[in-house]
Design a protein around this motif. Structure first.
Motif, short mmCIF file in Angstrom:
data_model
loop_
_atom_site.label_atom_id
_atom_site.label_comp_id
_atom_site.label_asym_id
_atom_site.label_seq_id
_atom_site.Cartn_x
_atom_site.Cartn_y
_atom_site.Cartn_z
N ASN A 3 1.01 -1.29 -0.04
CA ASN A 3 -0.01 0.00 -0.11
C ASN A 3 1.20 1.18 0.05
O ASN A 3 1.86 1.16 0.55
CB ASN A 3 -1.02 0.07 1.25
N ILE A 4 0.27 2.42 -0.55
CA ILE A 4 0.99 3.63 -0.54
C ILE A 4 0.08 4.68 0.12
O ILE A 4 -1.14 4.52 -0.02
CB ILE A 4 1.24 4.10 -2.02
N VAL A 5 0.71 5.29 0.91
CA VAL A 5 -0.11 6.64 1.50
C VAL A 5 0.26 7.67 1.05
O VAL A 5 1.56 7.97 1.01
CB VAL A 5 -0.05 6.62 3.01
N ILE A 6 -0.46 8.73 0.36
CA ILE A 6 -0.27 9.87 -0.30
C ILE A 6 -0.65 11.09 0.67
O ILE A 6 -1.97 11.09 0.98
CB ILE A 6 -0.76 10.24 -1.73
N LEU A 87 7.00 2.56 7.33
CA LEU A 87 6.59 4.03 7.29
C LEU A 87 5.15 4.08 8.07
O LEU A 87 4.31 3.12 7.62
CB LEU A 87 7.01 4.53 6.07
N THR A 88 5.00 4.99 8.70
CA THR A 88 3.59 5.34 9.46
C THR A 88 3.45 6.68 9.50
O THR A 88 4.31 7.54 10.04
CB THR A 88 3.70 4.86 10.66
N ALA A 98 2.41 2.33 6.05
CA ALA A 98 2.39 2.25 4.63
C ALA A 98 3.76 1.79 4.13
O ALA A 98 4.78 1.61 4.83
CB ALA A 98 2.48 3.64 3.91
N ASP A 99 3.59 0.98 2.74
CA ASP A 99 4.88 0.66 2.34
C ASP A 99 5.79 1.44 1.71
O ASP A 99 6.89 1.57 1.49
CB ASP A 99 4.49 -0.47 1.46
N ALA A 100 5.13 2.78 1.34
CA ALA A 100 5.64 3.82 0.58
C ALA A 100 4.83 5.13 1.12
O ALA A 100 3.55 5.00 0.89
CB ALA A 100 5.91 3.82 -1.00
#
Length: 285
Positions: A3-6, A87-88, A98-100
């Motif tokens: 997952n990616i968090v933007i 990463l959080t 998140a993975d990125a």
């Protein structure tokens, strides 16, 4: 599924989300709500639009397109960024591992609490001289600021408008401005105007007739988050490589926070690249 968090729902963030989602990555956008694009009165230099379009409408269309692809939007404020097992993003609504992570909150346009300013945004109050100078050609305008950022906007306005007045709002000058710029060091009491800006009132009761006020204060909003993890920055600009990755693996940045041209086209490109490269890296991993 990776997952990616933007962080940020402007052109860079939404563009990143579109490309990440199309690559098959679970994508979440964290947003505080409408940003600088929403306040742009008209945009007429963007590819694909023969007629001017409001910033609010362009932003709405972009977000709807991302939602159609399954991108999740969460309205909250990011307050921290940590790395433990992964990463959080820490927010007022809880933590988002998140993975990125892609930083895309834009460059912060800090607006002082001046009566009339918020109500006239998009009606004579602007946050981007490069975007809106054309609409004020031959008119008297002011720039609210006192440093290098303000100087950049003044230089963009001078060839187009009739005159530029610098409103420092009581702050000391930290840049050298051209002699043709009138400097008003007083505090700004109010932005005047009913439906559109007609001038400003300074402390002491002095008024200056104007057609527009350009607010050019603030620093890059994503920079503080990047600094929390030790990503390298240069002033208020986050440093990225050719893949839009910061100096920390898994942390990307796109749009105004990376510096350069503060335009929608540049933000969309960098977002597309960041989303594509982040997704590609996760697939390899």
């Amino acid at each position: 599924m990776p997952n990616i968090v933007i962080i940020g729902s402007g052109p860079a963030g939404v563009s990143a989300a579109l490309y990440a989602a199309r690559a098959g990555v679970e994508t979440t956008v964290l947003t505080k709500g409408p940003g600088a694009l929403d306040r742009a009165e008209l945009i007429q230099n963007y590819y694909g639009f023969a007629e001017p379009i409001s910033g609010a409408e362009l932003e709405r269309r972009g977000i709807e397109g991302a939602k159609a692809l399954g991108v999740q939007f969460v309205t909250t404020e990011a307050v921290g960024l940590t790395y433990m097992d992964k990463l959080t993003v820490e927010t007022l609504a809880g933590d988002f591992p998140a993975d990125a992570v892609i930083l895309a909150t834009g460059a912060s346009r800090a607006a002082p609490h001046i009566p009339g300013l918020a109500g006239l945004e998009g009606h004579g109050v602007s946050y981007c001289a490069t975007c809106d100078a054309f609409f004020y050609r031959g008119r008297d305008v002011a720039v609210l600021g006192s440093g290098e950022y303000a100087l950049h906007e003044v230089q963009a306005l001078l060839p187009v408008v009739k005159s530029v007045t610098l409103l420092t709002n009581g702050s000391p000058l930290t840049a050298s401005f051209p002699p043709e710029v009138t400097v008003c060091p007083e505090k700004v009491n109010a932005i005047l105007g009913e439906e559109r800006v007609s001038g400003v009132e300074l402390s002491g009761g002095k008024t200056v007739a104007l057609s527009g006020v350009f607010v050019v204060l603030g620093v890059a909003g994503s920079t503080a988050l990047a600094r929390k993890l030790g990503a390298e920055v240069d002033g208020n600009r986050i440093l990225v490589d050719e893949h839009m990755q910061t100096t920390l693996p898994g942390l990307y940045a796109a749009g105004d926070c990376t510096g350069g041209l503060l335009q929608v086209a540049k933000a969309v490109y960098e977002g597309a690249l960041a989303g594509t490269e982040a997704a590609k890296a996760l697939r390899k991993g």
